[in-house]
Design an enzyme around this catalytic site. Structure first.
Site, PDB file in Angstrom:
ATOM      1  N   TYR A 182       0.850  -1.206   0.000  1.00 39.38           N
ATOM      2  CA  TYR A 182       0.000   0.000   0.000  1.00 39.38           C
ATOM      3  C   TYR A 182       0.874   1.240   0.000  1.00 39.38           C
ATOM      4  CZ  TYR A 182      -4.998  -0.669   0.166  1.00 39.38           C
ATOM      5  OH  TYR A 182      -6.298  -0.891  -0.188  1.00 39.38           O
ATOM      6  N   GLU A 191      -0.588   4.815  -0.300  1.00 36.96           N
ATOM      7  CA  GLU A 191      -1.398   6.038  -0.466  1.00 36.96           C
ATOM      8  C   GLU A 191      -0.551   7.275  -0.231  1.00 36.96           C
ATOM      9  OE1 GLU A 191      -4.114   3.842   1.590  1.00 36.96           O
ATOM     10  OE2 GLU A 191      -5.894   4.882   0.781  1.00 36.96           O
ATOM     11  N   ASP A 200      -7.088  14.206 -24.689  1.00 35.96           N
ATOM     12  CA  ASP A 200      -7.034  12.795 -24.299  1.00 35.96           C
ATOM     13  C   ASP A 200      -6.435  12.024 -25.476  1.00 35.96           C
ATOM     14  OD1 ASP A 200      -7.468  10.117 -23.849  1.00 35.96           O
ATOM     15  OD2 ASP A 200      -9.579  10.306 -23.339  1.00 35.96           O
ATOM     16  N   THR A 250      -4.188   6.775 -21.565  1.00 32.28           N
ATOM     17  CA  THR A 250      -4.002   5.433 -21.023  1.00 32.28           C
ATOM     18  C   THR A 250      -2.604   4.969 -21.436  1.00 32.28           C
ATOM     19  OG1 THR A 250      -5.097   4.568 -22.986  1.00 32.28           O
ATOM     20  CG2 THR A 250      -6.413   4.690 -20.987  1.00 32.28           C
ATOM     21  N   LYS A 262      -2.555   1.164 -24.754  1.00 28.67           N
ATOM     22  CA  LYS A 262      -3.000   1.071 -26.152  1.00 28.67           C
ATOM     23  C   LYS A 262      -1.756   1.134 -27.046  1.00 28.67           C
ATOM     24  CE  LYS A 262      -7.652   2.763 -25.210  1.00 28.67           C
ATOM     25  NZ  LYS A 262      -7.795   3.566 -24.000  1.00 28.67           N
ATOM     26  N   ARG A 298      -2.288  -1.792 -18.167  1.00 28.06           N
ATOM     27  CA  ARG A 298      -3.556  -1.048 -18.111  1.00 28.06           C
ATOM     28  C   ARG A 298      -3.440  -0.015 -17.008  1.00 28.06           C
ATOM     29  NH1 ARG A 298      -6.615  -4.121 -21.463  1.00 28.06           N
ATOM     30  NH2 ARG A 298      -8.257  -2.566 -21.414  1.00 28.06           N
TER      31      ARG A 298
END
Ligand code: DSN
Length: 433
Positions: free
Chosen positions: A44, A46, A190, A216, A219, A225
């Site tokens: 973790y 954060e 985008d 992203t 692609k 991803r």
């Protein structure tokens, strides 16, 4: 063996033996996949490097800093955040960083190649929480920038979110910037679909024009991803607080712990994208798309926008009175995996659209070139011709049953399975990474 791993093996085989022609899909390298499957997923983290809410993050800090630095260097920007879980979260985070609920936003409509997060009305957060104004493409294209300018002047959006999932032509970022600047609005580009082409220099770059760029990473970039949000010099000049607004919109605004394994894989993909071979790959994607588009048009098909200037094309099936569902299903049996897609002015709902979207990134990663595009075009044309008699019923309640029966019928069809065998033969010569 756990059934899950049997299924993974089956999926691996499917990816090897078929032509992956959904323009948003690709084959990530072994190094990227190793980073995704690494122990980094156990942690973790954060917060941000140097200011985490949990102990034990010295190495994660180094990894995240490395990924962000690589992104900044590759795109020549002063700010990069590599934590967004994927494209839709990244766009939501930008919207919430810069707009209040009810503010006006503007974007390209879905049927003309935009994305759900670009303000698609009624059913998405971007269309529900904001006052969304959309523009489209007439069937011939390209976009009418004068019309967009008039709309922006009238509606005075707080933010323009411009990107493509199926717009086949190149955007004129300079014109978008002139429109945005003249009404004092934020311009967000985008570039999820075309980021790899921008790196290769074969698609217009928005980095000198937009305030923020989102993308992203899975692609044309061929990473895991995930997504990145980049702020340009122009963006930071407009608002020096921009980096901190984006950081806060991600955490605590929308997300919890970053996916550190994905962060590491993004760093790997960015390094790979800096290699000269990446440029060769990016250029070939567009050459392949143009070659494929040319053959399909020669075979009598109508393409949205009259062709392609990027990695994808959309076949308008309305002149043939065919449905995207029928063609995509038949192509899948023949080993060609594409997707049905809306076309500009489509009267059919998005689940039963009148178009077929095809893209060349993944088959280019496998090393296919113009010669192979010719063969693929022949197969596509043959399949379309073969299923021509199958028209989707006009009654909405009859469509599902019709498609079920159609799929059952073609599943064992000798003609389509014959093509699938030929596809398999071709695929054998082009190994996946
Ligand atoms: N689902 C992506 C695509 O296929 O274009 C967009 O998010």
């Amino acid at each position: 063996m756990d059934k899950v791993f049997e299924l993974i093996k089956k999926e691996e085989k499917r990816q090897k033996e078929t032509l992956m022609m959904i323009p948003s899909e690709n084959y990530a390298s072994k190094a990227v996949r190793e980073a995704v499957g690494s122990v980094l997923m156990n942690k973790y983290a954060e917060g941000y490097p140097g200011r985490r809410y949990y102990q034990g993050n010295k190495i994660i800090d180094e990894i995240e800093t490395l990924a962000a630095e690589r992104a900044k260097k590759l795109f020549g920007v002063p700010y990069a955040n590599v934590q967004p879980y994927s494209g839709s979260p990244a766009n939501s985070e930008v919207l919430f960083a810069l707009c209040e609920p009810g503010d006006t936003i503007m974007g390209l409509e879905l049927a003309s190649g935009g994305h759900l997060t670009h303000g698609h009305p009624k059913v998405t957060f971007s269309g529900k929480y904001f006052r969304s104004v959309q523009f489209g493409l007439d069937e011939k294209g390209p976009l009418d920038y004068e019309k967009i300018f008039k709309l922006a002047k009238l509606e005075k959006p707080k933010l323009m979110l411009i990107g493509t999932t199926s717009y086949p032509l190149a955007f004129d970022w300079k014109k978008f910037a002139e429109i945005a600047d003249s009404v004092g609005t934020w311009l967000v580009a985008d570039v999820s679909h075309v980021i790899g082409l921008i790196i290769a220099g074969v698609y217009p770059s928005p980095f000198n024009y937009a305030h923020i760029v989102t993308s992203t990473t899975h692609k044309t970039l061929r990473g895991p991803r995930g997504a990145v949000i980049l702020a340009t010099n122009k963006g930071i000049k407009k608002d020096p607080e921009l980096p901190s607004k984006i950081d806060k919109a991600i955490i605590p605004g929308m997300q919890g712990g970053p996916h550190n394994n994905t962060t590491a894989a993004i760093a790997v993909a960015l390094e790979e994208a800096g290699n000269p071979s990446f440029k060769t790959y990016g250029k070939q994607i567009v050459r392949n798309a143009k070659a494929l588009a040319k053959e399909l048009m020669k075979g009598g098909l109508t393409l949205v926008g009259g062709g392609t200037e990027c990695h994808l094309m959309v076949v308008d099936l309305r002149p043939l009175e065919l449905s995207g569902n029928v063609i995509a299903d038949a192509l899948e049996v023949a080993g060609i995996v594409a997707n049905r897609n809306s076309v500009p002015g489509d009267l059919m709902p998005p689940f039963y659209p009148s178009g077929l979207r095809l893209g060349t990134p993944a088959i280019t990663t496998r090393g296919m070139k113009e010669k192979e595009m010719k063969r693929i075009a022949e197969w596509i044309l043959k399949v379309i011709d073969y299923v021509k008699p199958y028209k989707l019923p006009s009654k909405p309640e009859a469509r599902n049953q019709f498609l079920k029966a159609f799929r059952a019928k073609i599943e064992k069809d000798k003609f389509l399975l014959g093509i699938a065998e030929e596809v398999k033969d071709l695929c054998r010569n082009f190994p996946v990474p």
